[in-house]
Design an enzyme around this catalytic site. Structure first.
Site, PDB file in Angstrom:
ATOM      1  N   GLY A  12       0.837  -1.207   0.000  1.00  0.00           N
ATOM      2  CA  GLY A  12       0.000   0.000   0.000  1.00  0.00           C
ATOM      3  C   GLY A  12       0.864   1.245   0.000  1.00  0.00           C
ATOM      4  O   GLY A  12       1.887   1.291   0.666  1.00  0.00           O
ATOM      5  N   ARG A  73       0.983  -4.983  -5.789  1.00  0.00           N
ATOM      6  CA  ARG A  73       0.948  -6.188  -4.957  1.00  0.00           C
ATOM      7  C   ARG A  73       1.115  -7.377  -5.896  1.00  0.00           C
ATOM      8  O   ARG A  73       0.484  -7.441  -6.940  1.00  0.00           O
ATOM      9  CB  ARG A  73      -0.375  -6.275  -4.197  1.00  0.00           C
ATOM     10  CG  ARG A  73      -0.599  -5.083  -3.257  1.00  0.00           C
ATOM     11  CD  ARG A  73      -1.771  -5.318  -2.352  1.00  0.00           C
ATOM     12  NE  ARG A  73      -2.277  -4.089  -1.770  1.00  0.00           N
ATOM     13  CZ  ARG A  73      -1.929  -3.595  -0.588  1.00  0.00           C
ATOM     14  NH1 ARG A  73      -1.035  -4.217   0.156  1.00  0.00           N
ATOM     15  NH2 ARG A  73      -2.459  -2.481  -0.133  1.00  0.00           N
ATOM     16  N   ASP A 104       4.442  -4.632   6.267  1.00  0.00           N
ATOM     17  CA  ASP A 104       4.906  -5.951   6.740  1.00  0.00           C
ATOM     18  C   ASP A 104       4.969  -6.984   5.620  1.00  0.00           C
ATOM     19  O   ASP A 104       5.843  -7.860   5.624  1.00  0.00           O
ATOM     20  CB  ASP A 104       4.062  -6.450   7.922  1.00  0.00           C
ATOM     21  CG  ASP A 104       2.595  -6.582   7.590  1.00  0.00           C
ATOM     22  OD1 ASP A 104       2.138  -5.916   6.642  1.00  0.00           O
ATOM     23  OD2 ASP A 104       1.897  -7.349   8.282  1.00  0.00           O
ATOM     24  N   THR A 126       3.986   2.748   5.996  1.00  0.00           N
ATOM     25  CA  THR A 126       2.575   2.356   5.934  1.00  0.00           C
ATOM     26  C   THR A 126       1.808   3.285   6.850  1.00  0.00           C
ATOM     27  O   THR A 126       2.309   3.618   7.938  1.00  0.00           O
ATOM     28  CB  THR A 126       2.359   0.887   6.361  1.00  0.00           C
ATOM     29  OG1 THR A 126       0.962   0.687   6.621  1.00  0.00           O
ATOM     30  CG2 THR A 126       3.128   0.504   7.607  1.00  0.00           C
ATOM     31  N   ASP A 128      -0.633   2.555   8.576  1.00  0.00           N
ATOM     32  CA  ASP A 128      -1.249   1.806   9.680  1.00  0.00           C
ATOM     33  C   ASP A 128      -0.431   1.777  10.977  1.00  0.00           C
ATOM     34  O   ASP A 128      -0.961   1.427  12.020  1.00  0.00           O
ATOM     35  CB  ASP A 128      -1.507   0.357   9.240  1.00  0.00           C
ATOM     36  CG  ASP A 128      -2.571   0.263   8.166  1.00  0.00           C
ATOM     37  OD1 ASP A 128      -3.291   1.262   7.964  1.00  0.00           O
ATOM     38  OD2 ASP A 128      -2.690  -0.798   7.527  1.00  0.00           O
ATOM     39  N   ASP A 130       1.603  -0.422  11.848  1.00  0.00           N
ATOM     40  CA  ASP A 130       1.399  -1.793  12.340  1.00  0.00           C
ATOM     41  C   ASP A 130       2.657  -2.650  12.261  1.00  0.00           C
ATOM     42  O   ASP A 130       2.570  -3.873  12.145  1.00  0.00           O
ATOM     43  CB  ASP A 130       0.252  -2.466  11.561  1.00  0.00           C
ATOM     44  CG  ASP A 130       0.537  -2.565  10.073  1.00  0.00           C
ATOM     45  OD1 ASP A 130       1.519  -1.955   9.610  1.00  0.00           O
ATOM     46  OD2 ASP A 130      -0.216  -3.253   9.369  1.00  0.00           O
ATOM     47  N   ARG A 172      -7.007  -2.071   9.859  1.00  0.00           N
ATOM     48  CA  ARG A 172      -7.821  -3.225  10.268  1.00  0.00           C
ATOM     49  C   ARG A 172      -7.116  -4.131  11.277  1.00  0.00           C
ATOM     50  O   ARG A 172      -7.748  -4.712  12.140  1.00  0.00           O
ATOM     51  CB  ARG A 172      -8.267  -4.030   9.046  1.00  0.00           C
ATOM     52  CG  ARG A 172      -7.177  -4.851   8.414  1.00  0.00           C
ATOM     53  CD  ARG A 172      -7.632  -5.486   7.143  1.00  0.00           C
ATOM     54  NE  ARG A 172      -7.887  -4.468   6.121  1.00  0.00           N
ATOM     55  CZ  ARG A 172      -8.381  -4.731   4.924  1.00  0.00           C
ATOM     56  NH1 ARG A 172      -8.697  -5.935   4.615  1.00  0.00           N
ATOM     57  NH2 ARG A 172      -8.540  -3.773   4.053  1.00  0.00           N
TER      58      ARG A 172
END
Ligand code: ATP
Length: 319
Positions: A12, A73, A104, A126, A128, A130, A172
Site C-alpha cells: 500500500g 501487490r 509488513d 505504511t 497503519d 502496524d 484493520r
C-alpha cells in the site's frame, strides 16, 4: 562488497515514500554507489522494470505524496521460482543489494530474498503503524493529520444539526490510527480491534454526551462493525441522529507532514549506512528519537498491542 543498490516501494502506498526513496538514493550516491529504481515493487523486480537513478531523478520529490516509482501487490512473490527471476534481473544490472520500502508484506518479501543470498534492508512505510519494533512508521503522521482535519469538519456540521458522526478509518489489524485520532479529536467513542466492541457501553457514552453537547464523534477502525448499521442503532436509541462517513483512500494521499519527511529522510540515510556496515536482513526502526537497524524477523514476530492499549488508556481518561 556492495557497489550498486536497487530501491523499490511495495504494498500500500503512503505519504513519505518519495522522501524515503530520495534519502536512500542521495545517501547511496554520496557513498559512491550506483543506484537503480525498480518500478511497481516486486512486480517490477520480476518484470525487470529497472532504471538507473541520479541526484536529479529524486529532485522535487521530497514533499510529494504517493510514490514516483509506483507500487504493486504481487501475491505470487511467495513462489521461489518468481523470486529467482527477480534475482536474475538484479544480476543483469549488476545490483548487489536491495532497499525495500513498505509494510509488513514488503518485509516478508524482503526476508525471503535475503534468505536466497541477497543483502536487503527495509524501511517501514505504511499509514497503519502496524510494524512492531518501530515506534512510528512513515506515513502514519500524515494520515492522522488528514483524518483529524476531516473529523474537525464533520464536527462543525454535526454540531449544527445535533448529530453524531461515525468516522471509519483505516487500520484493520492495528488500532493505532483509531486510537491516536480519537485522542486528537476528542472523540466520544473509539472502536478498534484492541479496544473491543461493547454496544451498550457505546450507547451509554453517546446518551451521556447528548446531555451536554450538540455533537458526538465515534472513530471506528475498518472491518470491526458495519458503521451504517451502528449509525441506525444510535439514531434509534439515543437523542442524536447519527451519520456514517467512510474516509477511505483519502487517508493514503497528500503531502507528507514535516514529521514524516524527517523520519523518511533519517531512515533512508540509516538504511544505506546499515547496509554498508554489513546488515543484510535488517529493517529500520525509530526508537527513543533515534533510528536503529534490527533484524526483519524481530519486527515480523513482535507485538506492539501493549503500546496501543496504553494509548487507549489515555483516551479513556480524557473523553
Ligand atoms: P500495507 O501494510 O500498506 O498493505 P504491505 O507491504 O504490507 O503494505 P502487502 O501487499 O501485504 O503490502 O505486501 C507487499 C508485497 O510483498 C506483496 O504484494 C507480495 O509481493 C510481497 N509479499 C508479501 N508477503 C510475502 C511473503 N510471505 N513472501 C514473499 N513475498 C511476500
Amino acid at each position: 562488497m556492495i557497489k550498486s543498490i536497487a530501491v523499490l516501494t511495495s504494498g500500500g502506498d503512503a505519504p513519505g515514500m518519495n522522501a524515503a526513496i530520495r534519502a536512500v538514493t542521495r545517501t547511496a550516491l554520496s557513498k559512491g554507489l550506483k543506484v537503480y529504481g525498480v518500478h511497481d515493487g516486486y512486480l517490477g523486480l520480476f518484470k525487470g522494470q529497472i532504471e538507473e537513478l541520479n541526484r536529479r531523478s529524486v529532485s522535487e520529490k521530497l514533499g510529494s505524496g504517493g510514490t514516483f516509482l509506483g507500487t504493486a501487490r504481487l501475491t505470487e512473490f511467495t513462489d521461489i521460482e518468481i523470486r529467482k527471476v527477480a534475482l536474475r534481473n538484479l544480476r543483469i544490472y549488476g545490483i548487489d543489494a536491495l532497499v525495500a520500502i513498505g509494510g509488513d508484506g514488503t518485509y516478508r518479501g524482503a526476508l525471503a530474498l535475503s534468505q536466497m543470498g541477497l543483502p536487503v534492508v527495509t524501511i517501514p512505510v505504511t499509514i497503519d503503524n502496524d510494524i512492531a519494533g518501530t515506534e512510528f512508521t512513515i506515513g502514519f503522521d500524515t494520515a492522522l493529520n488528514t483524518i483529524v482535519e476531516a473529523a474537525d469538519k464533520l464536527r462543525d456540521t454535526s454540531s449544527s444539526h445535533r448529530r453524531c458522526s461515525l468516522i471509519e478509518v483505516m487500520g484493520r489489524n492495528c488500532g493505532d490510527i483509531a486510537v491516536a485520532t480519537s485522542i486528537a479529536c476528542g472523540a466520544e467513542v473509539c472502536i478498534a480491534k484492541e479496544t473491543g466492541y461493547d454496544l451498550e457501553a457505546i450507547l451509554d457514552n453517546i446518551r451521556e454526551a447528548a446531555q451536554h453537547k450538540r455533537h458526538a464523534i465515534i472513530i471506528v477502525a475498518e472491518n470491526i462493525v458495519d458503521i451504517e448499521e451502528l449509525a441506525k442503532t444510535i439514531t434509534k436509541k439515543t437523542p442524536f441522529e447519527a451519520r456514517a462517513t467512510v474516509l477511505g483512500h483519502v487517508q493514503r494521499g497528500g503531502k507528507p507532514t514535516v514529521r514524516d519527511r524527517v523520519l523518511a529522510s533519517k531512515m533512508g540515510v540509516k538504511a544505506i549506512e546499515a547496509l554498508l556496515a554489513g546488515d543484510n536482513h535488517h529493517c529500520m526502526a525509530s526508537k527513543a528519537n533515534d533510528i536503529i537497524s534490527m533484524p526483519i524477523e524481530e519486527a515480523l514476530n513482535g507485538d506492539d498491542t501493549a503500546v496501543t492499549l496504553k494509548e487507549y488508556e489515555v483516551f479513556k481518561v480524557l473523553w
